[in-house]
Design a protein around this motif. Structure first.
Motif, PDB file in Angstrom:
ATOM      1  N   ALA A 128     120.464 -61.543 -51.808  1.00  0.00           N
ATOM      2  CA  ALA A 128     120.686 -60.100 -52.040  1.00  0.00           C
ATOM      3  C   ALA A 128     119.838 -59.282 -51.089  1.00  0.00           C
ATOM      4  N   ARG A 129     118.593 -59.715 -50.916  1.00  0.00           N
ATOM      5  CA  ARG A 129     117.679 -59.017 -50.018  1.00  0.00           C
ATOM      6  C   ARG A 129     118.217 -59.045 -48.590  1.00  0.00           C
ATOM      7  N   ALA A 130     118.727 -60.229 -48.189  1.00  0.00           N
ATOM      8  CA  ALA A 130     119.232 -60.361 -46.824  1.00  0.00           C
ATOM      9  C   ALA A 130     120.451 -59.474 -46.593  1.00  0.00           C
ATOM     10  N   ILE A 131     121.352 -59.405 -47.590  1.00  0.00           N
ATOM     11  CA  ILE A 131     122.581 -58.623 -47.348  1.00  0.00           C
ATOM     12  C   ILE A 131     122.384 -57.141 -47.612  1.00  0.00           C
ATOM     13  N   SER A 132     121.248 -56.759 -48.210  1.00  0.00           N
ATOM     14  CA  SER A 132     121.030 -55.340 -48.487  1.00  0.00           C
ATOM     15  C   SER A 132     121.020 -54.522 -47.197  1.00  0.00           C
ATOM     16  N   ILE A 133     120.601 -55.138 -46.086  1.00  0.00           N
ATOM     17  CA  ILE A 133     120.550 -54.386 -44.834  1.00  0.00           C
ATOM     18  C   ILE A 133     121.787 -54.661 -43.976  1.00  0.00           C
ATOM     19  N   LYS A 134     122.795 -55.273 -44.603  1.00  0.00           N
ATOM     20  CA  LYS A 134     124.093 -55.484 -43.962  1.00  0.00           C
ATOM     21  C   LYS A 134     124.000 -56.084 -42.562  1.00  0.00           C
ATOM     22  N   PRO A 135     123.501 -57.305 -42.479  1.00  0.00           N
ATOM     23  CA  PRO A 135     123.493 -57.979 -41.179  1.00  0.00           C
ATOM     24  C   PRO A 135     124.912 -58.418 -40.853  1.00  0.00           C
ATOM     25  N   GLU A 136     125.140 -58.841 -39.619  1.00  0.00           N
ATOM     26  CA  GLU A 136     126.472 -59.360 -39.301  1.00  0.00           C
ATOM     27  C   GLU A 136     126.533 -60.852 -39.584  1.00  0.00           C
ATOM     28  N   VAL A 137     125.402 -61.508 -39.370  1.00  0.00           N
ATOM     29  CA  VAL A 137     125.357 -62.956 -39.564  1.00  0.00           C
ATOM     30  C   VAL A 137     124.258 -63.260 -40.579  1.00  0.00           C
TER      31      VAL A 137
END
Lengths: 264, 310
Positions: free
Chosen positions: A165-174
């Motif tokens: 969740a933490r990783a996708i909170s900043i909307k990375p591409e990969v």
């Protein structure tokens, strides 16, 4: 995001004759691979063959430790991420990471996500972002009543989903995942795998795993790595193809031996 | 042990074998633990006993001791405040140097410095901690004081003053704070730093917002040990801060701290059971209580704000 019906696939990350060094030791060599958008690419191989080293080269994590260097090229959307003018902080913002051992910050569940968003200057509605991220990571229902408890009070599987969740909170591409389920029990592992299928609609995933069933079940492409060479042996990518090809008609005898469980 | 292979055929012996070595070591270890506690209790008992004698003397009453601003033993005035203010003054000056500087050096060493720089700088700092405090005292008197007088003028700064003693004390405490803080920062697991870097955090964000909060308990301990050291530090203030109690908050004039006073009084010919003799123990007990209170407060703070990382 482009649709999956696009006949011409888009490659997010590509490598060209990539070699990775620890000091003078060549840890990984001969890596030529393409990571397709909105697919899951697995990197498999026995322990110590450089899978994690390769994965960490994709977001320049290796260079946190002195003495690591690369030769060859890694491009992200066509741009050389090791070019002089590229800021590694920016690379890691665009290419997120989930680690082998769940490592939430020793802050509240809410703060784990809010801090990550805040350092990147997020000014929007924080409550909404936290809820969305937790929902995408299939964790919201389990934690919505205890957002202000420490992230470390959760179970291992929940902690790992918090890290996702933490990783996708900043909307990375990969999203790079370094054996994300290896410290988890089978049920928690299954949840992570289901989650990956959900996430690939919006993100591109590269996962390192030593669990071949996991690669076979969950991934679209598989890269097979193995130590090879004379004397000082380096991790080499001996085969890269669609997962079903790797597991049914591998081109390399060593791949066949490995995936059929004859060694490793 | 010669018949290892035969073990399987025999039954397990139910008789407990005496292991004398184990028992001796265990006894010795217990004894050392007990001794350190016993010595501490002994010191507190002795302090308390003599301090009690002081307060039982007809010339002394507790109320005026904690309220009066005059400490003049020859006229039987025993107000703690002049000694206390100068102790607080020197300690505050020292900590305002040692805490920010020590923390910065520690963060630099742990998060920024290359291994080579770290391995050079740490021993140098430890040498700084090994210099006898009397040397620091004369450094304050012959270097820091003239410097202060040059900056602020001879009329403002007296030869003996708490500012110069405090500043030099800060330099003395700096390596202590640095070393303890650096240890607790280094103890923060690598996985936590990687988590933050992996989210695209900058070095400064990782250091200040992730590593420092996780190491807070160690940092607080470092600060408290530093404050205790400052309050208890004797030689520097005895040499440089001035003789004679002085109720003031002006750092540029001479004022005697609690420890400085104890040194000066016990330096002369002090007869047993005199009021001066007993007052020393009362002051010692007071110092002990101050540091004890600080320890308790710091532990409460740490328990409240610590970010437990495992």
């Amino acid at each position: 995001m482009t649709t999956n019906n696009n006949p011409e696939p888009t490659y997010v990350i590509e490598t060209q004759d990539l070699e990775i060094y620890y000091g003078t030791f060549k840890a990984v060599t001969d890596v030529n691979m393409k990571v397709e958008q909105n697919k899951i690419t697995a990197i498999i191989g026995p322990s110590g063959c450089g899978k994690s080293t390769l994965l960490r080269a994709f977001n320049r994590m290796n260079e946190l430790y002195a003495g690591t260097s690369i030769k060859g090229k890694i491009t992200f959307n066509g741009q050389d991420i090791y070019a002089k003018e590229v800021d590694p902080v920016e690379v890691r913002y665009r290419i997120g990471m989930v680690f082998q051992k769940p490592n939430p910050f020793p802050k509240s569940i809410y703060e784990n996500i809010a801090w990550t968003a805040r350092i990147h200057g997020y000014k929007g509605n924080m409550d909404e972002l936290v809820e969305n991220s937790l929902q995408q990571a299939a964790l919201w229902d389990e934690v919505k009543d205890k957002l202000h408890q420490s992230g470390l009070s959760l179970s291992g599987g929940q902690q790992q989903r918090l890290c996702i969740a933490r990783a996708i909170s900043i909307k990375p591409e990969v999203i790079l995942m370094d054996e994300p389920a290896s410290a988890l029990d089978p049920i928690a592992t299954l949840k992570i795998e289901e989650l990956m299928q959900e996430l690939k609609k919006n993100y591109t995933i590269v996962i390192v795993t030593h669990n071949m069933q996991q690669a076979a079940r969950a991934s679209d492409y598989t890269a097979m790595m193995m130590l090879s060479g004379e004397g000082e042996r380096s991790g080499t990518m001996i085969e890269f193809n669609e997962t079903k090809t790797i597991f049914t008609r591998p081109a390399d005898k060593r791949t066949e031996d490995y995936v059929t469980g004859r060694f490793g | 042990m010669a018949e290892l292979t035969d073990k399987k055929t025999s039954t397990i012996s139910l008789r407990r074998k005496p292991r004398w070595g184990e028992s001796i070591i265990q006894g010795l270890l217990f004894l050392s633990g007990f001794l350190s506690i016993f010595i501490t209790i002994g010191i507190v008992y002795e302090l308390g006993k003599e301090a009690l004698l002081f307060f039982q003397m007809p010339e002394v009453d507790l109320l005026s001791t904690i309220t009066s601003t005059e400490w003049k033993p020859h006229v039987n005035k025993f107000g703690i405040w002049p000694l206390l203010t100068s102790t607080l003054l020197t300690s505050t000056i020292a900590m305002s140097i040692a805490i920010p500087l020590g923390m910065s050096v520690a963060i630099y060493l742990s998060e920024y410095a290359s291994p080579k720089v770290r391995n050079t700088l740490k021993p140098v700092l430890e040498v700084l901690a090994g210099i006898p405090t009397i040397v620091y005292g004369y450094f304050a008197l012959t270097f820091m004081t003239p410097l202060l007088r040059q900056i602020f003028g001879n009329d403002t700064v007296q030869i003996y003053n708490t500012a110069s003693a405090g500043l030099v004390m800060g330099i003395l405490i700096l390596p202590l704070i640095t070393s303890m803080t650096e240890d607790s920062l280094s103890a923060v697991p690598r996985s936590l730093r990687e988590a933050a870097y992996g989210m695209g955090a900058t070095k400064l964000e990782v250091a200040v917002q992730i590593v420092v909060p996780a190491a807070l308990s160690g940092i607080a301990a470092a600060i408290i040990v530093g404050i205790s050291r400052a309050i208890g530090e004797t030689m520097i203030v005895a040499v440089a801060a001035g003789a004679g109690p002085n109720f003031t908050l002006n750092p540029f004039i001479g004022a005697e701290t609690i420890t400085g006073h104890i040194v000066r009084i016990s330096g002369g010919d002090l007869s047993y059971d005199s009021i001066d003799y007993n007052s020393i123990f009362a002051l010692g007990l007071f110092l002990f209580l101050v540091t004890l209170t600080l320890n308790i407060i710091s532990q409460a703070i740490v328990r409240r704000f610590r970010e437990v990382y495992e």
